[in-house]
Design a protein around this motif. Structure first.
Motif, mmCIF file in Angstrom:
data_model
loop_
_atom_site.group_PDB
_atom_site.id
_atom_site.type_symbol
_atom_site.label_atom_id
_atom_site.label_comp_id
_atom_site.label_asym_id
_atom_site.label_seq_id
_atom_site.Cartn_x
_atom_site.Cartn_y
_atom_site.Cartn_z
ATOM 1 N N UNK A 131 0.874 -1.440 -0.719
ATOM 2 C CA UNK A 131 -0.051 0.088 0.354
ATOM 3 C C UNK A 131 0.629 0.943 0.293
ATOM 4 N N UNK A 132 0.894 2.043 -0.888
ATOM 5 C CA UNK A 132 1.041 3.662 -1.078
ATOM 6 C C UNK A 132 0.828 4.248 -0.132
ATOM 7 N N UNK A 133 1.505 5.433 0.765
ATOM 8 C CA UNK A 133 1.572 6.650 1.840
ATOM 9 C C UNK A 133 -0.070 6.761 1.351
ATOM 10 N N UNK A 134 -0.202 7.268 -0.228
ATOM 11 C CA UNK A 134 -1.083 8.074 -0.415
ATOM 12 C C UNK A 134 -2.822 7.315 -0.287
ATOM 13 N N UNK A 135 -2.164 5.880 -0.608
ATOM 14 C CA UNK A 135 -3.517 5.249 -0.698
ATOM 15 C C UNK A 135 -4.170 4.267 0.846
ATOM 16 N N UNK A 136 -2.438 4.903 1.384
ATOM 17 C CA UNK A 136 -3.199 4.504 3.301
ATOM 18 C C UNK A 136 -3.778 6.131 3.710
ATOM 19 N N UNK A 137 -3.128 7.370 3.015
ATOM 20 C CA UNK A 137 -4.175 7.790 3.365
ATOM 21 C C UNK A 137 -5.763 8.607 3.555
ATOM 22 N N UNK A 138 -6.034 8.257 1.249
ATOM 23 C CA UNK A 138 -7.052 7.690 1.161
ATOM 24 C C UNK A 138 -7.872 6.683 2.220
ATOM 25 N N UNK A 139 -7.473 6.060 2.581
ATOM 26 C CA UNK A 139 -8.144 4.732 3.360
ATOM 27 C C UNK A 139 -8.496 5.514 5.002
ATOM 28 N N UNK A 140 -7.304 5.791 5.536
ATOM 29 C CA UNK A 140 -7.448 5.856 7.137
ATOM 30 C C UNK A 140 -8.696 6.785 7.456
ATOM 31 N N UNK A 141 -9.200 6.970 8.912
ATOM 32 C CA UNK A 141 -10.530 7.432 8.862
ATOM 33 C C UNK A 141 -10.421 7.097 11.063
ATOM 34 N N UNK A 142 -10.801 8.216 11.657
ATOM 35 C CA UNK A 142 -10.823 8.294 13.062
ATOM 36 C C UNK A 142 -11.665 6.909 13.175
ATOM 37 N N UNK A 143 -11.623 5.701 13.887
ATOM 38 C CA UNK A 143 -11.838 4.859 14.661
ATOM 39 C C UNK A 143 -12.615 5.125 15.622
ATOM 40 N N UNK A 144 -14.562 4.675 15.274
ATOM 41 C CA UNK A 144 -15.537 5.169 16.374
ATOM 42 C C UNK A 144 -15.748 4.820 17.280
ATOM 43 N N UNK B 199 -0.994 8.294 10.289
ATOM 44 C CA UNK B 199 -0.102 7.517 8.594
ATOM 45 C C UNK B 199 0.850 6.796 8.654
ATOM 46 N N UNK B 200 1.111 6.099 9.779
ATOM 47 C CA UNK B 200 2.326 4.800 9.638
ATOM 48 C C UNK B 200 0.735 3.782 10.068
ATOM 49 N N UNK B 201 0.336 4.364 11.382
ATOM 50 C CA UNK B 201 -0.858 3.018 11.885
ATOM 51 C C UNK B 201 -1.621 3.059 10.104
ATOM 52 N N UNK B 202 -2.121 3.937 9.358
ATOM 53 C CA UNK B 202 -2.614 2.983 8.235
ATOM 54 C C UNK B 202 -2.453 2.388 7.300
ATOM 55 N N UNK B 203 -0.992 2.587 7.395
ATOM 56 C CA UNK B 203 0.303 2.538 6.335
ATOM 57 C C UNK B 203 0.638 0.821 6.494
ATOM 58 N N UNK B 204 -0.233 0.688 7.669
ATOM 59 C CA UNK B 204 0.268 -0.730 8.202
ATOM 60 C C UNK B 204 -0.670 -1.578 8.246
ATOM 61 N N UNK B 205 -2.119 -0.805 8.462
ATOM 62 C CA UNK B 205 -3.839 -1.260 8.224
ATOM 63 C C UNK B 205 -4.146 -1.644 9.489
ATOM 64 N N UNK B 206 -3.298 -0.575 10.309
ATOM 65 C CA UNK B 206 -3.699 -0.615 11.585
ATOM 66 C C UNK B 206 -4.296 1.024 12.264
ATOM 67 N N UNK B 207 -6.337 0.465 12.506
ATOM 68 C CA UNK B 207 -6.886 1.343 12.974
ATOM 69 C C UNK B 207 -6.631 2.439 13.841
ATOM 70 N N UNK B 208 -7.060 3.996 13.969
ATOM 71 C CA UNK B 208 -6.330 4.553 15.200
ATOM 72 C C UNK B 208 -7.339 6.037 15.397
ATOM 73 N N UNK B 209 -7.315 6.219 16.259
ATOM 74 C CA UNK B 209 -8.207 7.255 16.698
ATOM 75 C C UNK B 209 -7.383 8.436 16.837
ATOM 76 N N UNK B 210 -7.249 9.409 17.049
ATOM 77 C CA UNK B 210 -6.431 10.390 18.040
ATOM 78 C C UNK B 210 -7.979 11.656 19.282
ATOM 79 N N UNK B 211 -7.380 11.906 20.026
ATOM 80 C CA UNK B 211 -8.088 12.296 21.611
ATOM 81 C C UNK B 211 -8.346 12.987 22.138
ATOM 82 N N UNK B 212 -8.423 14.352 21.589
ATOM 83 C CA UNK B 212 -7.773 15.199 22.643
ATOM 84 C C UNK B 212 -9.573 15.813 23.911
#
Length: 217
Positions: free
Chosen positions: A1-14, A152-165
């Motif tokens: 998966x390219x970085x651009x593909x990872x960026x397009x695929x990633x989302x904030x996991x709810x 971005x790294x998590x998305x490239x590794x196909x790991x889902x993530x969510x940042x939380x403030x």
């Protein structure tokens, strides 16, 4: 998966699937991505707390119980949770430790190069400590550079993530004893795999058009 593909695929996991755990070798890669993150004048004013156990995640979850209950299940159901922390001061000991590590890693071809790096880092750190008086804000900016690399790294590794403030930093700092270490929590990141209730995984990504966000000179 390219970085651009990872960026397009990633989302904030709810919503995470609590039954799925991230393999150790991927966690090792994500840890290294954080460690290698860029920072202004290589200041590295951060520390990262990683929780994988139910007990560890519950301790972090205390900071969401009052005021931010919508983040509690994300914390508890994630495979791993990271607390990205910033230093509370730019100490001389930290600056010297950075310089000595750079020297040990072969960054300086001679004494003048080392002196130049010391002077450059002092220029910027003193600017924010004494002139602009925004050292804390400056250090937290560096933490967000690390956050971007992690997501971005998590998305490239196909790991889902969510940042939380959305959490009580005072509660978390006390729970983890961060203040005594000269640290303060800045942002949380849940890591794992999307669950059935993750509505955001089903929604199309939405960003402003390129012509809106770019100006070419």
């Amino acid at each position: 998966m390219s970085l651009l593909q990872a960026a397009r695929k990633r989302h904030s996991t709810k919503a995470f699937d609590p039954s799925r755990k991230i393999p150790d070798h991927l966690i090792a890669e994500l840890r290294e991505l954080l460690r290698l993150s860029p920072s202004s004048v290589n200041s590295q004013p951060w520390h990262f707390v990683l929780a994988a156990s139910e007990t560890g995640k519950a301790r972090i979850g205390k900071a969401a119980e009052a005021g931010y209950p919508y983040n509690l299940t994300k914390i508890l159901n994630a495979s791993h949770v990271l607390v990205l922390c910033a230093r509370t001061a730019i100490s001389e000991s930290h600056l010297e430790a950075l310089l000595e590590k750079e020297e040990a890693d072969g960054r300086f071809v001679n004494a003048d190069a080392k002196a130049g790096q010391r002077g450059s880092r002092l220029l910027y750190s003193n600017l924010h400590r004494y002139d602009l008086k925004d050292a804390q804000h400056w250090m937290e900016k560096q933490v967000y550079l690390a956050l971007g690399a992690l997501l971005l790294g998590a998305a490239a590794l196909e790991v889902d993530a969510v940042p939380m403030e959305g959490f009580n930093a005072k509660v978390l700092d006390e729970e983890l004893g961060l203040r005594e270490q000269g640290l303060t929590s800045v942002v949380l990141v849940g890591l794992g795999y999307s669950g059935a209730d993750d509505f955001n995984a089903k929604l199309p990504k939405s960003r402003l058009a390129a012509e809106t966000v770019f100006t070419e000179l």
